[in-house]
Write an enzyme that holds these catalytic residues in place. Structure first.
Site, PDB file in Angstrom:
ATOM      1  N   GLU B  68      -1.933   0.954  12.250  1.00  0.00           N
ATOM      2  CA  GLU B  68      -1.910  -0.485  12.517  1.00  0.00           C
ATOM      3  C   GLU B  68      -0.590  -1.089  12.013  1.00  0.00           C
ATOM      4  OE1 GLU B  68      -2.567  -4.059  10.082  1.00  0.00           O
ATOM      5  OE2 GLU B  68      -4.472  -2.987   9.928  1.00  0.00           O
ATOM      6  N   GLU B 140       0.134  -1.970  -1.338  1.00  0.00           N
ATOM      7  CA  GLU B 140      -1.092  -2.645  -0.886  1.00  0.00           C
ATOM      8  C   GLU B 140      -2.305  -1.989  -1.547  1.00  0.00           C
ATOM      9  OE1 GLU B 140      -1.499  -2.861   3.364  1.00  0.00           O
ATOM     10  OE2 GLU B 140      -3.511  -3.715   3.263  1.00  0.00           O
TER      11      GLU B 140
END
Lengths: 432, 423
Positions: B68, B140
Site C-alpha cells: 500500500e 510506523e
C-alpha cells in the site's frame, strides 16, 4: 447554503442553516467563557454531569432509552478550546424526518431534550447530586491523567504548556488535575448557575426545518433560562514576540521507543491584521498537507520521520510542528524542519507548490459544506472569532493568496520553544 | 449498469461487474460539492498464505501494508503528489481484510479517478525505494508499539487464535518487513491487484456511465485468477490462554476481553450475522443497556467502554474493551450478564428500541461517503449488498440476538487482555 443568525434571548444567538441536503440534522448549544486555570476543569465537567440526568429523565438509562426512541439520536458533551476561549455544551445529531418510516418530529424532540438537560438537571436541595458530580469528576481526572497515553498529543500538550507558561493558552482544554481534584458539588452548582446567567451562548442548527420553526421550538424550550448580565468581555490575548529572546529548549524522558519532537512559533507581526486565507495556505504549504515541504522533504526525501506536520492556531497566532523520529535523529530532523521554513522565507518554492497549497485549502473548506458536523465546527469558530465569511467565501479568498502573502507570514514567525520527548537513557550510556 | 432504488432511505445505486471482473458501485449524491472514490482489493494483512495455480506461497507479515505504501510510487513521480496537486485529498489504508486507496475531491473528479486507477494498477518498485520504505514503516511500527490500545488488542488476539493471522499486526514487525524485496511486491501485486479481486466505489454527484467508461479504459481487460487463501488450521473457538497482561505507561488499566470462533458465512447470511451481532452487543453493552448503566454508576467503567464484532479471515471475534481499575471484575460481570440473558432472555422493549436506534444510525451513516464506500466494497467481497441491511434490521428478532450471545459469550470461550500501569 445560507446561514441565518438570530438573537433568541439576551446573548443567545442562533445560527441556522436550512437545507434538504443531509439525512442527518444537527443541533449544538455552546456556552462561551474565558479559558482560565481556576475554571477550566469545572467547565469541562458541566456537560458530562448534566448528561447524567434531568428532572424528567433522572438517570442515564432513561436518557439513552429516549435517544433510542428518537431513532438513535445522539447527544454528546462538547468541550472545545478556541484560542483562550473555552466552549462547553452539547452536540446532538439525529435522522432527518424525511427518512423515517413514520411522520415523527425528530428536531423538536431532540431540541426539547437538549434544553432540558442544560436547564433542569436533577438536583437535591437546589444542588447538583454529589454522586453524579463525584463520579464524573473522577472520570474527568482519569481523562486528564490519560493524556500521557498518546505520546504525540502529549508532546504537543507539553510544548504548549512550557512555551506559553503564564498565558491562559497554556491551560488545557479540560483543565488540570489539581483543579479537578478540588471540585465538589456545591462549587460546581454555583459555577453552573453563574455560567447559565452570564455566558454568551451560541446555538447552531443545520437540517431541513426552516428558521422560524427552529426559532420557535428553541425559544419555547429555553423559556426558563434566566439571563443576568452577559459577560462579553472574553477573548484571546495574542502575544507577538517570544517569551525569551532566544528559543527555549526542553527535553523530557519517558519509556518510549520513538521520539517525539514538537516545535512552536509565534506568528508575530502578521497577527496584527491576520489574513485568514493566507495563514491557511501558508500552513498547507509548510506542513499541513501531503504536498507540504515537511511531508515531501523531512518524511519522503530524507526518511527522517514517520510523520511531520504543522498546525496553526488562528485565534492565538501560533504554529506548532509535530514529528515522530528516532532518538538519534533529533538534530538532523530539527535542522531540516527549520530549513524548510527558511526556504519559504526565502521564496524557495515553485508556483506549482503554491498552487497545490491554495487548491487543497480551498477544496477542504468547500467540502465542509457537505457535512453538518463540519459546518457546525466552522460556524462556531467563525462566530467566536467574529469573522464574517462563509466557508465558500474563505475558499475563494484562499485561491487569491499570493507568493508575497505566504513569504510574509514565514518571515514574521519566530521560534519560541522546542520540546523533545525521548526514551530513558540508561545510566552507563550517559556516563560515557 | 443495474439501477437499484431504495426509496425509503432516499438512495439509488448503480452497480455492475465489468468483463474483467471488477465490481463497480456508484451511489449518486446530487447537490454535494465533494465526490469520493474508493478503490479496494480483497487483500489485507491476514492474507499471507495463498494458492495460485497449484502452488502455495508464503509471504512475510506486513506485505499488504508495505505494498500500500509503495503503490503511490510511479515511474514518473508520486501519485499522492499528483492527486494533491489536482485538488484531491488522497489516502490509503490496510486492514486485516482489505487494502483501499481513496480520494475526495471537489473539482477534477474524473481526472483524479483516472490517476487513482492508473497508479493502483501500475506496480513500480526498486531496491532503493523498498529499502527506504523499510525505514519509514519501521518507524510506523515503533510508533504503534508505544500505543497501549494496540498492545491490549493484539494481546487478546494472541490469546484467542493459535494459527489465524488475525493474531499478528497488519503492519508486521521490523524483522518481517526486512524480508520484503521488490519481487515480493511484484508477485503480490500480480496476484491480488487483478480487477476480479477488486471493487471500485464512487459516492458523489457524478455520472455513473462515465465512471464505468473510465474503469473500462484504464484497468486491465483480463480477469486474473482469484487466489485461494489459507488462514491456517481451523480454530477451536477456545482461547490458548485466558489471561495476558502487559505493563506500559498508562494512566489507568485498559482491557480487551472477548472470544474468537471459526466463521465462514457468506452472502446474505453473513449480513444477517453481522446485524445480529451488532444488535446483541448493543443490547448487552450499549449505553442504554442495564449492564453498562450499572457498571458506569459503580465507577467500574467509563464512556470508553464498548463492544464490537468483526468477521474477517475465516474467523469472527467479539471484543469488549475500555478502561477500568478492575478489569477482572468487569470480566466477571460480563460473564454473569451473558448467563443471566441465557436464563431470562433479552428485555423485549430494550431490543425493539435498539433495533430502532440501529436503523436511524444506519440512515445517518449514508451521509458519510467514506463509510458508505467502504461498506459497499467490503460487502461485495463478502457477497452481500450493504444497503439490504435496512430490511435485515427491520426483520431481526430478539431470539437471534439471544442466540448470538449464547453461542459466543460463554465463560470458557472468553479471554482477558490487560495493559496495566508500569510499577
Amino acid at each position: 447554503m445560507n446561514a441565518v443568525r438570530r438573537e433568541l434571548l439576551p446573548g443567545v444567538a442562533l445560527t441556522c442553516i436550512t437545507t434538504d441536503k443531509f439525512k442527518t440534522g444537527c443541533l449544538s448549544v455552546n456556552l462561551l467563557t474565558q479559558l482560565c486555570r481556576e475554571n477550566a476543569a469545572k467547565n469541562a465537567l458541566i456537560p458530562t454531569v448534566l448528561l447524567r440526568g434531568c428532572t424528567r429523565l433522572p438517570d442515564m438509562e432513561k436518557i439513552s432509552a429516549e435517544l433510542d426512541m428518537l431513532y438513535g439520536a445522539r447527544i454528546e458533551p462538547m468541550v472545545r478550546k478556541y484560542g483562550e476561549i473555552q466552549s462547553l455544551g452539547f452536540y446532538a445529531d439525529f435522522v432527518d424526518d424525511r427518512y423515517l418510516p413514520e411522520g415523527t418530529k425528530q428536531f423538536d424532540g431532540v431540541a426539547k431534550l437538549v434544553c432540558e438537560l442544560l436547564l433542569t438537571p436533577v438536583t437535591r436541595g437546589g444542588l447538583l447530586l454529589p454522586d453524579y458530580v463525584d463520579s464524573e469528576r473522577d472520570k474527568l481526572l482519569d481523562l486528564i491523567r490519560s493524556r500521557i497515553n498518546e505520546k504525540r498529543s502529549y508532546s504537543m500538550f507539553r510544548l504548549v504548556e512550557l512555551m506559553c507558561c503564564g498565558e491562559d493558552y497554556a491551560v488545557a482544554r479540560i483543565g488540570s488535575e489539581e483543579e479537578a481534584e478540588s471540585i465538589n458539588y456545591k462549587k460546581l452548582t454555583r459555577h453552573y448557575r453563574d455560567l447559565l446567567a452570564t455566558a454568551p451562548i451560541e446555538i447552531f442548527y443545520c437540517g431541513s426545518a426552516d428558521t422560524e420553526h427552529v426559532e420557535a421550538v428553541l425559544k419555547d424550550a429555553l423559556h426558563n433560562l434566566l439571563r443576568g448580565e452577559i459577560d462579553y468581555d472574553i477573548g484571546t490575548d495574542i502575544r507577538m514576540n517570544t517569551l525569551e529572546e532566544d528559543t527555549r529548549y526542553f527535553t523530557e524522558e519517558m519509556d518510549v521507543s520513538q521520539g517525539k519532537l514538537a516545535i512552536g512559533w509565534r506568528l508575530g507581526d502578521c497577527m496584527e491584521e491576520p489574513d485568514a486565507a493566507a495563514l491557511r495556505v501558508f500552513n498547507a504549504m509548510y506542513g499541513g498537507d501531503v504536498t507540504s515541504k515537511l511531508f515531501e522533504n523531512v518524511r519522503e526525501k530524507l526518511s527522517l520521520c514517520y510523520f511531520a506536520s504543522s498546525m496553526v492556531d488562528y485565534f492565538k497566532g501560533i504554529m506548532l510542528v509535530s514529528s515522530g523520529i528516532e532518538f538519534d535523529k533529533y538534530d538532523e530532523a530539527k535542522r531540516e524542519i527549520f530549513r524548510q521554513l527558511d526556504a519559504i522565507r526565502n521564496g524557495e518554492f515553485s508556483e506549482e507548490e503554491l498552487q497545490y497549497a491554495r487548491r487543497s485549502t480551498a477544496s477542504s473548506l468547500r467540502a465542509g459544506s457537505d457535512s453538518p458536523g463540519a459546518l457546525e465546527s466552522f460556524y462556531l469558530g467563525r462566530n467566536i472569532g467574529g469573522w464574517d465569511w462563509s466557508n465558500e467565501e474563505l475558499a475563494a479568498l484562499c485561491e487569491e493568496v499570493t507568493r508575497e502573502d505566504v513569504i510574509a507570514i514565514a518571515q514574521s514567525a519566530v521560534c519560541d520553544a522546542v520540546y523533545f520527548l525521548r526514551g530513558e537513557q540508561d545510566e552507563e550510556a550517559e556516563e560515557e | 449498469m443495474r439501477e437499484l432504488e431504495y426509496p425509503v432511505i432516499g438512495e439509488k445505486l448503480y452497480t455492475d461487474t465489468l468483463p474483467n471482473g471488477l465490481r463497480l458501485f456508484v451511489c449518486p449524491k446530487p447537490g454535494y460539492t465533494k465526490s469520493y472514490a474508493f478503490f479496494a482489493t480483497d487483500y489485507g494483512g491476514a492474507d499471507r498464505r495463498f494458492r495460485l495455480g497449484d502452488e502455495w506461497h508464503d509471504t512475510p507479515a506486513g506485505v499488504a501494508h508495505f505494498l500500500e505504501h509503495k503503490m503511490f510510487d510511479m515511474p514518473d513521480g508520486n501519485a499522492l503528489s499528483v492527486l494533491s496537486a489536482n485538488g484531491a485529498d488522497p489516502n490509503a489504508f490496510t486492514s486485516s481484510g482489505i487494502t483501499a486507496y481513496h480520494f475526495m475531491s471537489t473539482e477534477g473528479f474524473y481526472e483524479n479517478l483516472e490517476t487513482l486507477l492508473t497508479f493502483v494498477s501500475t506496480p513500480y518498485f526498486t531496491e532503493e525505494s523498498v529499502q527506504k520504505e523499510q525505514g519509514i514503516i519501521g518507524q510506523e511500527i515503533r510508533m504503534v508499539e508505544d500505543n497501549p490500545y494496540y498492545a491490549v488488542y493484539y494481546g487478546l488476539m494472541q490469546c484467542l487464535f493459535a494459527h489465524n493471522p488475525m493474531r499478528e499486526s497488519v503492519a508486521g514487525t521490523v524483522e518481517s518487513i526486512a524480508e520484503i524485496t521488490p519481487q515480493t511486491l511484484y508477485d503480490c501485486h500480480a496476484v491480488f491487484y487483478n480487477p476480479s479481486n477488486m471493487a471500485l466505489c464512487v459516492v458523489g454527484d457524478v455520472d455513473a456511465e462515465k465512471v464505468r467508461e473510465i474503469a473500462l479504459r484504464i484497468l486491465p481487460a483480463e480477469a486474473g485468477e482469484r487466489p485461494v487463501i489459507d488462514y491456517g488450521e481451523t480454530e477451536s473457538g477456545l482461547p490458548l490462554c485466558t489471561r495476558v497482561e502487559k505493563q506500559m505507561d498508562v494512566s489507568m488499566p485498559m482491557f480487551a476481553l472477548g472470544c474468537g470462533f471459526p466463521s465462514a458465512l457468506r452472502g446474505r447470511a453473513s449480513l444477517r450475522q453481522r446485524v445480529n451481532a451488532y444488535l446483541a452487543l448493543e443490547c448487552m453493552f450499549g449505553s442504554s443497556s442495564p449492564l453498562f448503566n450499572r457498571l458506569y454508576a459503580e465507577g467500574l467503567i467509563d464512556s470508553s467502554f464498548g463492544a464490537e464484532a468483526e468477521f474477517t479471515a475465516g474467523v469472527g471475534t467479539v471484543v469488549i474493551s475500555g478502561d477500568s481499575e478492575d478489569p477482572e471484575k468487569v470480566f466477571e460481570e460480563v460473564v454473569r450478564e451473558a448467563e443471566r440473558i441465557g436464563r431470562e432472555g433479552l428485555d423485549a422493549g430494550l431490543f425493539a428500541r435498539i433495533r430502532r436506534a440501529a436503523y436511524g444510525m444506519r440512515v445517518r451513516g449514508l451521509g458519510r461517503f467514506g463509510d458508505l464506500a467502504y461498506d459497499l466494497a467490503a460487502s461485495a467481497f463478502e457477497g452481500y449488498q450493504t444497503l439490504d441491511a435496512f430490511s435485515v434490521i427491520e426483520s431481526a428478532t430478539k431470539e437471534e440476538a439471544e442466540k448470538f450471545i449464547a453461542d459466543t459469550l460463554r465463560r470458557e470461550a472468553l479471554a482477558l487482555s490487560v495493559v496495566s500501569r508500569r510499577e
